[in-house]
Scaffold this active site. Structure first.
Site, mmCIF file in Angstrom:
data_model
loop_
_atom_site.group_PDB
_atom_site.id
_atom_site.type_symbol
_atom_site.label_atom_id
_atom_site.label_comp_id
_atom_site.label_asym_id
_atom_site.label_seq_id
_atom_site.Cartn_x
_atom_site.Cartn_y
_atom_site.Cartn_z
ATOM 1 N N LYS A 210 0.173 4.542 14.343
ATOM 2 C CA LYS A 210 -0.345 5.194 13.132
ATOM 3 C C LYS A 210 -0.712 6.625 13.501
ATOM 4 O O LYS A 210 -1.426 6.842 14.479
ATOM 5 C CB LYS A 210 -1.577 4.421 12.644
ATOM 6 C CG LYS A 210 -2.062 4.860 11.283
ATOM 7 C CD LYS A 210 -3.041 3.831 10.719
ATOM 8 C CE LYS A 210 -3.645 4.302 9.420
ATOM 9 N NZ LYS A 210 -4.617 3.328 8.921
ATOM 10 N N ARG B 189 1.817 -6.740 3.024
ATOM 11 C CA ARG B 189 0.650 -6.630 2.154
ATOM 12 C C ARG B 189 0.966 -7.179 0.769
ATOM 13 O O ARG B 189 2.133 -7.358 0.432
ATOM 14 C CB ARG B 189 0.285 -5.147 1.951
ATOM 15 C CG ARG B 189 0.198 -4.357 3.217
ATOM 16 C CD ARG B 189 0.966 -3.033 3.098
ATOM 17 N NE ARG B 189 1.198 -2.482 4.427
ATOM 18 C CZ ARG B 189 0.356 -1.667 5.058
ATOM 19 N NH1 ARG B 189 -0.716 -1.255 4.440
ATOM 20 N NH2 ARG B 189 0.601 -1.275 6.275
ATOM 21 N N ASP C 199 -2.574 -2.506 -1.379
ATOM 22 C CA ASP C 199 -1.724 -2.107 -0.249
ATOM 23 C C ASP C 199 -2.476 -2.214 1.072
ATOM 24 O O ASP C 199 -1.880 -2.080 2.130
ATOM 25 C CB ASP C 199 -1.193 -0.678 -0.435
ATOM 26 C CG ASP C 199 -2.295 0.318 -0.744
ATOM 27 O OD1 ASP C 199 -3.018 0.113 -1.731
ATOM 28 O OD2 ASP C 199 -2.454 1.287 0.014
HETATM 29 P P1 AMP Z 1 -4.331 4.539 3.112
HETATM 30 O O1 AMP Z 1 -5.378 5.396 2.524
HETATM 31 O O2 AMP Z 1 -4.280 4.571 4.602
HETATM 32 O O3 AMP Z 1 -4.324 3.147 2.603
HETATM 33 O O4 AMP Z 1 -2.960 5.220 2.670
HETATM 34 C C1 AMP Z 1 -2.446 5.197 1.358
HETATM 35 C C2 AMP Z 1 -1.049 5.748 1.369
HETATM 36 O O5 AMP Z 1 -1.050 7.126 1.703
HETATM 37 C C3 AMP Z 1 -0.108 5.083 2.344
HETATM 38 O O6 AMP Z 1 1.179 5.037 1.764
HETATM 39 C C4 AMP Z 1 -0.136 6.028 3.525
HETATM 40 O O7 AMP Z 1 1.023 5.935 4.316
HETATM 41 C C5 AMP Z 1 -0.207 7.381 2.827
HETATM 42 N N1 AMP Z 1 -0.813 8.405 3.686
HETATM 43 C C6 AMP Z 1 -2.110 8.515 4.010
HETATM 44 N N2 AMP Z 1 -2.326 9.581 4.821
HETATM 45 C C7 AMP Z 1 -1.115 10.144 5.027
HETATM 46 C C8 AMP Z 1 -0.661 11.290 5.766
HETATM 47 N N3 AMP Z 1 -1.487 12.039 6.484
HETATM 48 N N4 AMP Z 1 0.655 11.570 5.733
HETATM 49 C C9 AMP Z 1 1.508 10.830 5.024
HETATM 50 N N5 AMP Z 1 1.146 9.756 4.302
HETATM 51 C C10 AMP Z 1 -0.149 9.404 4.295
HETATM 52 MG MG MG Z 2 -3.329 1.749 3.804
#
Ligand code: AMP
Ligand code: MG
Length: 485
Positions: A106, A176, A245
């Protein structure tokens, strides 16, 4: 490592094949050697080689990196396309005990799913996930785990600049609710079925022989989450972004974004800066988990029965198993925190204690831990009582509690059960924050290492680390957490 990749054999629409984007100057912060042992990994000793592997700069034989497609309900709103935007699945390994695990990076760079994001992660969220997920494992709570973390030698731009990091996450899988939603929203019934069969084979093979395997699958997932959320509540954990998700079908906790543990007990506690409505507040977690399960049920409907009305009725009856399962596990978890077997009377006693803790602003973890010694020592009884702003109500509570112990168990057994159920140490927000600040601002990882080491044995007293038990001083209190995406 020897890889045996099954997700990469699924149809192409399930993922994008993509390699991690190399980082400038990878540096190993920590390798979880115990976990590497559990997984049966044969890793090199050389730190720079390890840093290359766990930054994604070097791929090992058998890795087939891919970014998974998924959708999801974020704060109640459906987003048809999310997916791994800053993560890649390197592959799957089968441990010596035959359990299969995903190995995922990640912070490893952009993918087709990055939507405007940079695919990177600041060091802070990497440290937080490592510390908290490993603590959750030590509590005995199902969770993804942390195998390694590295610095990237690159700067990540958010509101401010941060040093970058990559975490290597290990999980039973990263499938998920949102993975089902991705296909269901596109009316790809065949893919929904392929995914359901895959999830059954990988996580719930026992449902194969059931009269309606898909209904049984749905029920198993509902029960796993009912139990999971009850366990979270027992340690004062607030996930913070219970979007569909971020809800793993394996029943493991995943996605440690703005998560936090509460200090003083307040049932409506929220830490996440983006959760302005308190949707994911501590005591709202069971309701939200069930809401998420309803989303899953909607995706599975075509599999439950060919007859739509019948499918709905099957789905609804499965969904109704959630609340009793949660209540049952929650009673177990909470009654053992006061050293008693689960029953309605004991649970009422727990609720009375929680009400007093709330009214008197008492630290959740300290109070339950101190209660462990109350049966054995008058001093402990005095210390426990002193946590409350006034004595009368808590003294009366202790008297009733002692009567319940004498009627059903022994002081000794109650004490033992409590010591297994009430951690001394939790990853307190102010300690995590201090570890992040030292790492990000001074390249000093000693606080992070110390916290991780203490939290390997959270139920032990460890008097040499007594200050890590303490709640924050008013000036140390962390009021909000940020997901740092
Ligand atoms: P999360 O908040 O980790 O559940 O992420 C929600 C969505 O945003 C997921 O599809 C992640 O892959 C995407 N995402 C979050 N941060 C980034 C980032 N820095 N670059 C690209 N995608 C991101
Ligand atoms: Mg996530």
């Amino acid at each position: 490592m020897s890889f045996d990749n099954t997700y990469a054999r699924l149809p192409e629409i399930f993922y994008q094949r993509i390699e991690p984007t190399p980082v400038e100057r990878p540096g190993l912060i920590r390798l979880n050697t115990a976990l590497a042992g559990t997984l049966g990994l044969d890793l090199p000793d050389d730190k720079s080689k390890l840093a290359n592997i766990f930054s994604g700069n070097e791929l090992l034989e058998g890795m087939e990196p891919l970014a998974q497609a998924y959708a999801g309900h974020q704060f109640g709103h459906f987003v048809p396309q999310l997916g791994d935007g800053r993560a890649v699945l390197l592959g799957e390994v089968v441990a010596p005990d035959n359990r299969r695990f995903d190995i995922q990076l990640k912070g490893s760079g952009k993918t087709r799913f990055s939507r405007g994001g940079d695919g990177r992660s600041p060091l802070g969220p990497v440290l937080r996930e490592y510390i908290v997920s490993e603590a959750m494992h030590a509590f005995g709570i199902p969770t993804s785990r942390a195998l390694a973390m590295v610095t990237t030698g690159e700067t990540v731009h958010r509101e401010e600049d941060h040093p970058g990091g990559v975490i290597t996450r290990v999980a039973s899988s990263h499938i998920r609710i949102g993975t089902f939603e991705f296909f269901a929203a596109r009316h790809l019934e065949n893919e929904v079925r392929i995914l359901a069969d895959y999830v059954i084979d990988r996580h719930y093979p026992e449902v194969r022989t059931d009269a309606n395997p898909y209904a049984a699958l749905y029920e198993h997932i509902c029960l796993a989450h009912a139990r999971l959320v009850a366990k979270w509540m027992g340690v004062g954990f607030i996930h913070g972004v219970m979007n569909t998700d971020n809800t793993a079908l394996s029943g493991e906790t995943i996605d440690y974004g703005p998560c936090a543990f509460m200090d003083h007990y307040a049932p409506d506690r929220v830490f996440s800066s983006i959760d302005v409505q308190g949707r994911y507040a501590y005591n709202n977690q069971p309701t939200i988990a069930q809401w998420n399960m309803a989303c899953l049920g909607g995706c599975l409907l075509p599999l439950l029965s060919e007859d739509e009305a019948e499918a709905r009725s099957i789905g609804e009856s499965v969904l109704q198993t959630f609340t009793p399962a949660f209540k049952n596990e929650y009673q177990n978890v909470m009654c053992s925190k006061i050293g008693l077997a689960a029953c309605d009377a004991h649970f009422q006693q727990v609720k009375a204690l929680l009400n007093l803790m709330h009214e008197h602003h008492v630290d959740f973890t300290v109070a339950f831990r101190q209660l462990c010694d109350v049966p054995r020592s008058a001093d402990a009884s005095e210390r426990f009582t002193a946590l409350f702003e006034s004595r009368d109500a808590i003294t009366a509570w202790l008297k009733d509690w002692r009567t319940q112990i004498d009627a059903t168990t022994s002081q000794e057994d109650a004490s033992k059960l409590m010591r297994r159920s009430n951690p001394t140490f939790i990853p307190r927000n102010h300690r995590i924050e201090a570890a992040i600040r030292a790492a990000e601002d001074h390249n000093d990882f000693s606080l992070a290492h110390r916290l991780i080491d203490i939290l390997k044995n959270p139920f032990e007293d460890q008097p040499e680390h007594a200050e890590y038990m303490e709640p924050p001083q008013p000036e140390e209190r962390v009021r909000q957490t940020f997901c740092g995406t």
